[in-house]
Design a protein around this motif. Structure first.
Motif, PDB file in Angstrom:
ATOM      1  N   GLN A  94       1.033  -0.804   0.072  1.00  0.00           N
ATOM      2  CA  GLN A  94      -0.306   0.013  -0.056  1.00  0.00           C
ATOM      3  C   GLN A  94       0.588   1.011  -0.156  1.00  0.00           C
ATOM      4  OE1 GLN A  94      -3.035   0.673   2.363  1.00  0.00           O
ATOM      5  NE2 GLN A  94      -1.771   1.870   4.054  1.00  0.00           N
ATOM      6  N   TYR A  95       0.389   2.092  -1.063  1.00  0.00           N
ATOM      7  CA  TYR A  95       1.404   3.455  -0.692  1.00  0.00           C
ATOM      8  C   TYR A  95       0.120   4.353  -0.388  1.00  0.00           C
ATOM      9  CZ  TYR A  95       3.618   7.818  -2.265  1.00  0.00           C
ATOM     10  OH  TYR A  95       3.771   9.216  -2.017  1.00  0.00           O
ATOM     11  N   GLU A  96       0.329   5.424   1.022  1.00  0.00           N
ATOM     12  CA  GLU A  96      -0.748   6.785   1.281  1.00  0.00           C
ATOM     13  C   GLU A  96       0.005   8.133   0.655  1.00  0.00           C
ATOM     14  OE1 GLU A  96      -3.618   7.866   4.857  1.00  0.00           O
ATOM     15  OE2 GLU A  96      -1.584   6.038   5.433  1.00  0.00           O
ATOM     16  N   PRO A  97      -0.466   8.913  -0.739  1.00  0.00           N
ATOM     17  CA  PRO A  97       0.095   9.906  -0.830  1.00  0.00           C
ATOM     18  C   PRO A  97      -0.081  10.860  -0.401  1.00  0.00           C
ATOM     19  CG  PRO A  97      -1.145   8.662  -2.765  1.00  0.00           C
ATOM     20  CD  PRO A  97      -1.358   8.160  -1.424  1.00  0.00           C
ATOM     21  N   VAL A  98      -1.367  11.036   0.387  1.00  0.00           N
ATOM     22  CA  VAL A  98      -1.878  11.602   1.457  1.00  0.00           C
ATOM     23  C   VAL A  98      -2.508  10.809   2.486  1.00  0.00           C
ATOM     24  CG1 VAL A  98      -1.767  14.228   0.045  1.00  0.00           C
ATOM     25  CG2 VAL A  98      -3.954  13.017  -0.050  1.00  0.00           C
ATOM     26  N   LYS A  99      -2.507  11.823   3.079  1.00  0.00           N
ATOM     27  CA  LYS A  99      -3.807  10.774   4.714  1.00  0.00           C
ATOM     28  C   LYS A  99      -5.135  11.118   4.173  1.00  0.00           C
ATOM     29  CE  LYS A  99      -4.652  10.615   9.023  1.00  0.00           C
ATOM     30  NZ  LYS A  99      -4.637  11.679  10.981  1.00  0.00           N
ATOM     31  N   MET A 100      -5.763   9.902   4.358  1.00  0.00           N
ATOM     32  CA  MET A 100      -7.171   9.260   4.433  1.00  0.00           C
ATOM     33  C   MET A 100      -7.026   9.054   2.336  1.00  0.00           C
ATOM     34  SD  MET A 100      -8.525   9.767   6.580  1.00  0.00           S
ATOM     35  CE  MET A 100     -10.312   9.966   6.527  1.00  0.00           C
ATOM     36  N   PHE A 101      -6.420   8.827   1.811  1.00  0.00           N
ATOM     37  CA  PHE A 101      -5.764   8.534   0.600  1.00  0.00           C
ATOM     38  C   PHE A 101      -5.196   7.603  -0.082  1.00  0.00           C
ATOM     39  CE2 PHE A 101      -4.351   9.065  -4.433  1.00  0.00           C
ATOM     40  CZ  PHE A 101      -5.045   8.435  -4.641  1.00  0.00           C
ATOM     41  N   THR A 102      -5.716   6.210  -0.342  1.00  0.00           N
ATOM     42  CA  THR A 102      -5.054   4.578   0.034  1.00  0.00           C
ATOM     43  C   THR A 102      -4.437   4.390  -1.122  1.00  0.00           C
ATOM     44  OG1 THR A 102      -6.596   3.772   0.806  1.00  0.00           O
ATOM     45  CG2 THR A 102      -4.680   4.886   2.276  1.00  0.00           C
ATOM     46  N   THR A 103      -3.404   3.495  -2.531  1.00  0.00           N
ATOM     47  CA  THR A 103      -3.423   2.726  -3.395  1.00  0.00           C
ATOM     48  C   THR A 103      -2.477   1.635  -2.885  1.00  0.00           C
ATOM     49  OG1 THR A 103      -1.690   3.868  -4.475  1.00  0.00           O
ATOM     50  CG2 THR A 103      -3.143   5.435  -4.485  1.00  0.00           C
ATOM     51  N   SER A 104      -3.180   0.638  -3.369  1.00  0.00           N
ATOM     52  CA  SER A 104      -2.563  -0.517  -3.079  1.00  0.00           C
ATOM     53  C   SER A 104      -1.870  -1.503  -4.625  1.00  0.00           C
ATOM     54  CB  SER A 104      -3.167  -1.511  -2.651  1.00  0.00           C
ATOM     55  OG  SER A 104      -2.894  -2.679  -2.528  1.00  0.00           O
ATOM     56  N   LEU A 105      -1.356  -2.017  -4.978  1.00  0.00           N
ATOM     57  CA  LEU A 105      -0.993  -2.775  -6.077  1.00  0.00           C
ATOM     58  C   LEU A 105      -1.248  -4.332  -5.358  1.00  0.00           C
ATOM     59  CD1 LEU A 105      -0.824  -2.914  -9.196  1.00  0.00           C
ATOM     60  CD2 LEU A 105       1.877  -2.968  -8.810  1.00  0.00           C
ATOM     61  N   ASN A 106      -1.772  -5.268  -5.042  1.00  0.00           N
ATOM     62  CA  ASN A 106      -1.974  -6.585  -4.954  1.00  0.00           C
ATOM     63  C   ASN A 106      -1.933  -7.647  -5.659  1.00  0.00           C
ATOM     64  OD1 ASN A 106      -4.713  -7.092  -4.450  1.00  0.00           O
ATOM     65  ND2 ASN A 106      -4.847  -5.000  -4.265  1.00  0.00           N
ATOM     66  N   PHE A 107      -1.669  -9.230  -5.568  1.00  0.00           N
ATOM     67  CA  PHE A 107      -1.769 -10.043  -6.202  1.00  0.00           C
ATOM     68  C   PHE A 107      -2.661 -11.055  -5.200  1.00  0.00           C
ATOM     69  CE2 PHE A 107      -0.927 -14.614  -6.165  1.00  0.00           C
ATOM     70  CZ  PHE A 107      -0.842 -14.902  -8.139  1.00  0.00           C
ATOM     71  N   ARG A 108      -3.979 -11.556  -5.675  1.00  0.00           N
ATOM     72  CA  ARG A 108      -4.128 -12.684  -5.508  1.00  0.00           C
ATOM     73  C   ARG A 108      -4.828 -13.823  -6.001  1.00  0.00           C
ATOM     74  NH1 ARG A 108      -9.841  -7.878  -4.102  1.00  0.00           N
ATOM     75  NH2 ARG A 108      -8.734  -6.392  -4.054  1.00  0.00           N
ATOM     76  N   PHE A 109      -5.138 -14.749  -4.953  1.00  0.00           N
ATOM     77  CA  PHE A 109      -5.497 -16.413  -5.411  1.00  0.00           C
ATOM     78  C   PHE A 109      -6.364 -17.009  -5.602  1.00  0.00           C
ATOM     79  CE2 PHE A 109      -4.471 -20.878  -5.292  1.00  0.00           C
ATOM     80  CZ  PHE A 109      -3.978 -20.811  -7.306  1.00  0.00           C
ATOM     81  N   LEU A 110      -7.309 -17.629  -5.891  1.00  0.00           N
ATOM     82  CA  LEU A 110      -8.342 -18.103  -5.712  1.00  0.00           C
ATOM     83  C   LEU A 110      -8.299 -19.795  -6.134  1.00  0.00           C
ATOM     84  CD1 LEU A 110     -11.096 -17.854  -3.957  1.00  0.00           C
ATOM     85  CD2 LEU A 110     -11.725 -17.881  -6.389  1.00  0.00           C
ATOM     86  N   SER A 111      -7.743 -21.141  -4.460  1.00  0.00           N
ATOM     87  CA  SER A 111      -7.621 -22.398  -5.752  1.00  0.00           C
ATOM     88  C   SER A 111      -9.424 -22.317  -6.019  1.00  0.00           C
ATOM     89  CB  SER A 111      -7.921 -22.250  -4.186  1.00  0.00           C
ATOM     90  OG  SER A 111      -9.234 -22.978  -3.075  1.00  0.00           O
TER      91      SER A 111
END
Length: 340
Positions: A308-325
């Motif tokens: 997660q990267y939070e440029p300013v407070k209350m604004f969040t961004t995320s790059l994430n990987f997910r796997f569903l079996s």
């Protein structure tokens, strides 16, 4: 692959732009609030349709007002899909549960009147958020804009319901919440049989930053037919959280899921987050669900790993990987959350 390249080109400028910290405060006596959660996903298997899509996960708008030091009210509207479709024996789409509206229908999620009778006793009445997972596990997890918590994701309980709740607390150490609700959730009126769900939620903080939570509820069968049975839920959660680090785990069991005799759901979830430097977090989560009927048992695993990267407070961004079996589905997500 072209979707991945587009995603990277879109995110890099955001991360490289200089950002300043911004403090967002609210008037304690009266304030509006809102949340916007959106994202983009790409599936690495072209068998999953659509393989790529922009998503709108949540849009909340609400208002809080403190009428007096002891009486307050909060109202909140959410946006979700209120119509569930299944396939009949001929493979044709049919309505399973129908509530008027589209895939993005605004509905009343919370409308609560709170009366703090004393410092250790409070009464809540109206449309109440569920203490099963939404009032504590959700903010403890802290990454709802990425995905909801285990119990909400697999619908092990309703997010909210109409009823009454009594809170008994002893300082910051102990909280006991007893509630009686319709059991129909936020979309429907009480059914004709008038069967309530009774629940009790206990939270205990033995030492600073550590919280233990035990939840249980009971709902009598909604019908006298042989296929129906009394439903009950037991859930245990333990979590440790500081300003830089959080780790949590829970185990949940639902007997006669959906009041269906012999259909049980159970599972566990473990997660963690670490603010390792500046405005960057790393996070991970593992959910395991088991569904059991008299004839078969199925298991499902769900994983999330990202940052997660939070440029300013209350604004969040995320790059994430997910796997569903289930069907072995890998995804990459870009998520964006804004609160104000």
């Amino acid at each position: 692959m072209k979707y991945c390249i587009t995603l990277i080109l879109f995110l890099v400028p955001i991360l490289l732009l200089p950002q300043s910290s911004q403090d967002v405060t609210k008037d304690k006596e009266s304030y509006p609030f809102a949340q916007i959660f959106a994202g983009f996903r790409y599936g690495f298997k072209d068998t999953y349709k659509p393989q790529a899509a922009f998503e709108f996960d949540q849009g909340i708008i609400g208002y809080f007002h403190q009428l007096s030091p002891k009486v307050s009210g909060k109202i909140m509207f959410d946006v979700t899909r209120t119509t569930n479709f299944t396939l009949d024996s001929a493979g044709q789409s049919m309505v399973d549960y129908y509530f008027e509206g589209s895939k993005y229908t605004a509905y009343l999620k919370m409308a609560e009147i709170k009366w703090d009778i004393t410092d250790y006793l409070a009464l809540r009445f109206g449309q109440l958020l569920n203490t099963q997972y939404l009032t504590f596990q959700d903010p403890f997890w802290g990454y709802r804009y990425i995905d909801v918590t285990f119990q909400e994701l697999f619908r092990l309980g309703q997010p909210a319901d109409f009823g009454v709740q009594v809170d008994v607390k002893a300082g910051d150490k102990f909280l006991n919440q007893f509630s009686v609700v319709n059991g129909e959730g936020p979309f429907r009126y009480q059914d004709l049989n008038g069967k309530f769900i009774f629940s009790n939620n206990i939270q205990y903080t033995p030492i600073k930053n550590l919280t233990l939570k035990l939840y249980g509820d009971y709902g009598p069968a909604i019908d006298t037919g042989a296929v129906y049975g009394d439903k009950w839920v037991i859930s245990f959660f333990a979590g440790y959280k500081t300003s830089k680090f959080r780790v949590g785990g829970e185990y949940d069991f639902v007997n006669n899921y959906g009041w269906s005799e012999g259909k049980d759901h159970s599972g566990f979830s473990f997660f963690g987050g670490w603010n390792f430097i500046g405005k960057f977090d790393v996070l991970a989560r593992w959910d395991h669900l088991q569904t059991k009927t008299p004839s078969e048992t199925e298991r499902l695993d769900y994983y999330i790993v990202g940052f997660q990267y939070e440029p300013v407070k209350m604004f969040t961004t995320s790059l994430n990987f997910r796997f569903l079996s289930e069907d072995s589905l890998p995804f990459i997500y870009a998520n964006f959350g804004l609160k104000f």
